[in-house]
Design an enzyme around this catalytic site. Structure first.
Site, mmCIF file in Angstrom:
data_model
loop_
_atom_site.group_PDB
_atom_site.id
_atom_site.type_symbol
_atom_site.label_atom_id
_atom_site.label_comp_id
_atom_site.label_asym_id
_atom_site.label_seq_id
_atom_site.Cartn_x
_atom_site.Cartn_y
_atom_site.Cartn_z
ATOM 1 N N ASN A 7 -31.338 30.420 -1.202
ATOM 2 C CA ASN A 7 -30.441 29.472 -2.158
ATOM 3 C C ASN A 7 -29.167 30.414 -2.358
ATOM 4 O OD1 ASN A 7 -29.271 29.288 -4.728
ATOM 5 N ND2 ASN A 7 -30.968 27.842 -5.166
ATOM 6 N N HIS A 10 -25.811 32.106 -5.865
ATOM 7 C CA HIS A 10 -25.049 33.257 -6.398
ATOM 8 C C HIS A 10 -24.030 33.890 -5.717
ATOM 9 C CE1 HIS A 10 -27.862 33.139 -9.804
ATOM 10 N NE2 HIS A 10 -29.022 33.269 -8.729
ATOM 11 N N HIS A 43 -27.069 24.256 -5.160
ATOM 12 C CA HIS A 43 -27.427 23.540 -6.384
ATOM 13 C C HIS A 43 -25.859 22.999 -6.666
ATOM 14 C CE1 HIS A 43 -29.141 22.990 -10.650
ATOM 15 N NE2 HIS A 43 -28.311 21.969 -10.286
ATOM 16 N N ARG A 45 -24.155 21.683 -9.181
ATOM 17 C CA ARG A 45 -24.385 21.424 -10.756
ATOM 18 C C ARG A 45 -23.257 20.403 -11.083
ATOM 19 N NH1 ARG A 45 -28.179 24.971 -13.263
ATOM 20 N NH2 ARG A 45 -27.487 24.108 -15.325
ATOM 21 N N ARG A 49 -20.403 24.971 -11.827
ATOM 22 C CA ARG A 49 -19.900 26.470 -12.069
ATOM 23 C C ARG A 49 -20.187 27.381 -10.843
ATOM 24 N NH1 ARG A 49 -25.567 27.707 -15.503
ATOM 25 N NH2 ARG A 49 -24.851 25.874 -16.783
ATOM 26 N N GLU A 70 -29.980 20.798 -4.161
ATOM 27 C CA GLU A 70 -30.493 20.595 -5.457
ATOM 28 C C GLU A 70 -29.436 19.837 -6.301
ATOM 29 O OE1 GLU A 70 -31.516 24.367 -7.160
ATOM 30 O OE2 GLU A 70 -32.877 24.866 -5.642
ATOM 31 N N THR A 101 -31.818 26.833 -14.007
ATOM 32 C CA THR A 101 -32.715 25.759 -14.401
ATOM 33 C C THR A 101 -33.836 26.245 -15.066
ATOM 34 O OG1 THR A 101 -32.321 25.086 -12.110
ATOM 35 C CG2 THR A 101 -33.868 23.800 -13.272
ATOM 36 N N GLU A 151 -41.792 20.520 -5.432
ATOM 37 C CA GLU A 151 -41.393 22.100 -5.638
ATOM 38 C C GLU A 151 -41.904 22.556 -6.936
ATOM 39 O OE1 GLU A 151 -37.370 23.720 -4.604
ATOM 40 O OE2 GLU A 151 -37.781 25.268 -6.044
ATOM 41 N N HIS A 190 -38.196 29.708 -7.838
ATOM 42 C CA HIS A 190 -37.785 30.120 -9.039
ATOM 43 C C HIS A 190 -38.434 31.343 -9.674
ATOM 44 C CE1 HIS A 190 -35.391 29.810 -12.992
ATOM 45 N NE2 HIS A 190 -34.756 29.005 -12.369
#
Ligand code: PXP
Length: 235
Positions: A7, A10, A43, A45, A49, A70, A101, A151, A190
């Site tokens: 992922n 970040h 992801h 969003r 962000r 995502e 999340t 998931e 996660h």
């Protein structure tokens, strides 16, 4: 054997902190794939962000493994997914005020609405995964409304301590088994890190682990020495 989906959100978070171009999450995806990652997860969003629309469109062109988008189950996101056509969409709940999340998608509560979205995505040949809490009823519901994957939310396991963590692990095992029996593919993610990932990776039915925070955190530290040496050499 479980595979790794990296992922890259970040990296985009760091970029957005300055609003510039670096670090480019696309470059992170290339490095992740060169290092052997089996997939790239990002992801998009609603508040943009971290990952931006531009990132998703470029990732679609550049990712050579598979792209897992995502997103929240909204009309805007479904339109983007149908335009981009990633390999997989993972539907996640989204709250604007959350840091990340927080819980799984309440599938049973939203069956009708989710079924429509899944139908649209599947008819466009997109695999659809639902990010859910490790609960049998949510798994049955995911199956009923046509998801291809689930998931399992590993945050509860990751945050639990000692014997409570063992109990959470057992829940994940039971859910993975039940989901496979129902014909669903099983991913998880996660809060997985270098200390807690092995037990989850060893679950027989586990297909892909989506991991972000711990990998980017470690990269910041293990990459720091080289970054400083490179800067010193220039100075
Ligand atoms: N899976 C889902 C559905 C997520 O929302 C996230 C966080 O963006 C992850 C996996 C990765 O979690 P982490 O960053 O804690 O590894």
């Amino acid at each position: 054997m479980a595979t790794l989906g990296v992922n890259i959100d970040h990296l985009a978070t760091i970029r957005q902190a300055r609003g510039g171009k670096e670090p480019d999450p696309i470059h992170g995806a290339v490095i992740a794939e060169l290092a052997g990652a089996n997939g790239i997860t990002a992801h998009l969003r609603e508040d943009r962000r971290h990952i931006q629309d531009r990132d998703i469109y470029i990732l679609k062109q550049t990712v050579g493994t598979h792209l897992n988008l995502e997103m929240a189950p909204t009309a805007e996101m479904v339109n983007i997914a149908v335009d981009v056509l990633p390999y997989m969409v993972t539907l996640v709940p989204e709250k604007r005020e959350e840091l990340t999340t927080e819980g799984g998608l309440p599938v049973r509560e939203r069956e009708k609405e989710l079924a429509k979205i899944i139908e649209t995505l599947v008819s466009n040949h997109i695999q659809v995964s639902l990010f859910i809490d490790p609960e049998i009823n949510e798994i049955k519901s995911a199956r009923r409304i046509g998801a291809t994957h689930i998931e399992l939310h590993t945050g509860y396991y990751a945050n639990a301590k000692y014997s409570a963590q063992k109990e959470e692990l057992e829940k994940l095992k039971d859910c993975a088994k039940a989901a496979t029996t129902l014909g669903l593919h099983v991913n998880a993610g996660h809060g997985l890190n270098y200390q807690n990932v092995s037990a989850v990776a060893q679950i027989d039915q586990m297909e892909e682990l989506n991991i972000g925070h711990s990998i980017i955190s470690r990269a910041a530290l293990v990459g720091l020495e080289n970054a400083i040496r490179d800067m010193l050499a220039l100075i």
